[in-house]
Design an enzyme around this catalytic site. Structure first.
Site, PDB file in Angstrom:
ATOM      1  N   GLY A  62      33.339  38.422  38.077  1.00 29.88           N
ATOM      2  CA  GLY A  62      32.774  39.741  37.685  1.00 29.88           C
ATOM      3  C   GLY A  62      33.594  39.979  36.234  1.00 29.88           C
ATOM      4  O   GLY A  62      34.607  39.374  35.967  1.00 29.88           O
ATOM      5  N   LYS A  63      33.115  40.978  35.386  1.00 31.98           N
ATOM      6  CA  LYS A  63      33.796  41.563  34.235  1.00 31.98           C
ATOM      7  C   LYS A  63      33.621  42.715  33.719  1.00 31.98           C
ATOM      8  O   LYS A  63      32.279  43.033  34.236  1.00 31.98           O
ATOM      9  CB  LYS A  63      33.608  40.489  32.991  1.00 31.98           C
ATOM     10  CG  LYS A  63      34.601  40.457  31.977  1.00 31.98           C
ATOM     11  CD  LYS A  63      35.924  39.470  32.501  1.00 31.98           C
ATOM     12  CE  LYS A  63      36.960  39.304  31.488  1.00 31.98           C
ATOM     13  NZ  LYS A  63      37.763  38.245  31.633  1.00 31.98           N
TER      14      LYS A  63
END
Ligand code: NAD
Length: 418
Positions: free
Chosen positions: A105-106
């Protein structure tokens, strides 16, 4: 691919390149090339003068087949939806290559944090944490620091989440201060993985590390720790740089003493143990056994790559070579060991932090370093085995082949719901 390719398109073409060596069905591959979901939200935050300001923020959850989404949150004016999507995809492959049980994720907020007071940044961070609350959690999605965020922001996110959920959940974020559940050894972890990958690479390529000449671009957290630890295993650090320029001494620079000098003066330039000073580009084209780019992305482009004179490159920074530079260096036979392995110490010790938070039992720094070494050495061996087995053109492709296969296996084992 153009030198200034859209990062999301770069990610997709890297996935295609590596998948060409694997037997992956097109429909499964299509799934691997797109995020599962992206939150885009507009935060309304009151500034110190009472006015209201809108900040656009994103969280991309790219793939959760191997575990909770994992990845940092960056604060930068250039944050964009496509950048966040690409960075979240790279996290999937970084976690898979070192075989830790996370997806990728980011997140990011379009903001220049230098323009806001600490109180304003706290309100922005808590507003984002409130939007993130339904999506994150110890077993769902575990954010961490990235560009312009650190322990302070992680502590705010953790506190907001714990307050709203009426619980304690230190493992909801990593990269926390040690007093708030952070891990021993986290600060050194990225540079340590760079040293371990360089050590294994030299052994694999049958190059002597003792007395090997090393140039390090960027003398921040990742670069200086890598330099110090490489010196500790016998290498000679002949050149280092920061944004002020580069310093050089053929007989070796003392890594710690250069660091103390930089701590006092703010730069490496002017260090009295240097025989010469020159530009950053000159450092990148030095005739050395090992070059460690540890500054920013795209530090070496296609043109500069023609002049690189190092035998081995170990990428401490994320994406220090443009796609064009990567192609040139592969053609020229320079051995490049990719970022998704060489700086994976950071996310690996984040994983240890999360494990310790779940156990509520904290490890010694010695144990952290031992466990990290085992993970990085195993990942290096898997990468070189794959490089040989598939007769691949680069260690980067080998890393993606290993990682994609692991994600595909997890997806196929699970089957499709509904
Ligand atoms: P940092 O801010 O501590 O250090 C960056 C250094 O690069 C500074 O010394 C800066 O002066 C120098 N620099 C900037 N522009 C330069 C230029 N043109 N030439 C030479 N030096 C220049 O950052 P960091 O945490 O060490 O991160 C460095 C890289 O490593 C980034 O790409 C980051 O994404 C990557 N990385 C860091 C971690 C981590 O845990 N710190 C983890 C994974 C990846």
């Amino acid at each position: 691919m153009s030198e200034d390719a859209n990062p999301f398109e770069s990610l997709q073409s890297q996935i295609d390149d590596a998948a060409a060596h694997l037997e992956v069905d097109d429909d499964v591959l299509e799934r691997l090339k797109h995020p599962e979901r992206v939150l885009e939200t507009n935060l309304s935050v009151e500034l110190d003068d009472g006015s209201l300001r809108r900040f656009t923020a994103f969280r991309s959850q790219f793939n959760g087949d191997r575990g909770p989404y994992k990845g940092g949150i960056r604060y930068h004016p250039n944050v964009s939806r496509d950048e966040v999507k690409a960075l979240s995809g790279w996290m999937v492959y970084k976690c898979a290559v070192v075989d830790i049980p996370y997806g990728g994720g980011k997140g990011g907020i379009i903001i220049d944090p230098r323009e806001y007071s600490e109180a304003e940044l706290e309100r922005v961070t808590r507003a984002f944490a409130t939007e993130l609350r339904p999506l994150i959690g110890v077993d769902r999605d575990v954010p961490a620091p990235d560009v312009n965020t650190g322990q302070r922001e992680m502590n705010w996110i953790k506190d907001t989440y714990e307050t709203l959920e009426n619980t304690t959940a230190p493992g909801v974020v990593t990269g926390k201060a040690p007093d708030s559940g952070g891990s021993a050894g986290r600060v050194e972890a990225t540079g340590r993985s760079t040293m371990l990958v360089a050590r294994e690479a030299f052994d694999y390529l049958d190059i002597e590390m003792k007395g090997a000449s090393v140039a390090v671009q960027g003398y921040g957290n990742a670069g200086w720790i890598a330099a110090d630890l490489l010196e500790g295993i016998g290498a000679t650090i002949v050149a280092v740089s920061d944004s002020s320029g580069a310093i050089y001494n053929e007989d070796g620079l003392d890594a710690r003493s250069v660091r103390s000098f930089k701590n006092e003066t703010g730069t490496v330039s002017g260090y009295d143990g240097a025989a010469e000073e020159f530009s950053n580009d000159d450092l990148l084209t030095l005739d050395v056994d090992l070059l460690v780019p540890a500054a920013l992305e795209n530090a070496i482009d296609r043109e500069l790559a023609e002049d690189v004179d190092a035998d081995v490159i170990v990428e401490a920074a994320n994406g220090p070579l443009t796609p064009g530079a990567d192609a040139v260096l592969t053609d020229r036979g320079v051995h490049v060991f990719p970022d998704i392995l060489a700086n994976a110490g950071g996310v690996t010790v984040s994983y240890f932090e999360w494990v310790q938070n779940r156990q509520r039992f904290y490890w010694t720094e010695e144990r952290v370093n031992e466990e990290l070494e085992e993970i990085i050495v195993d990942a290096f061996d898997a990468l070189t085995d794959t490089y040989e087995e598939y007769d691949l053109e680069s260690f980067r492709t080998a890393a993606y082949v290993v990682a994609i296969q692991r994600v595909v296996d997890a997806f196929e084992d699970a089957g499709t719901f509904p």
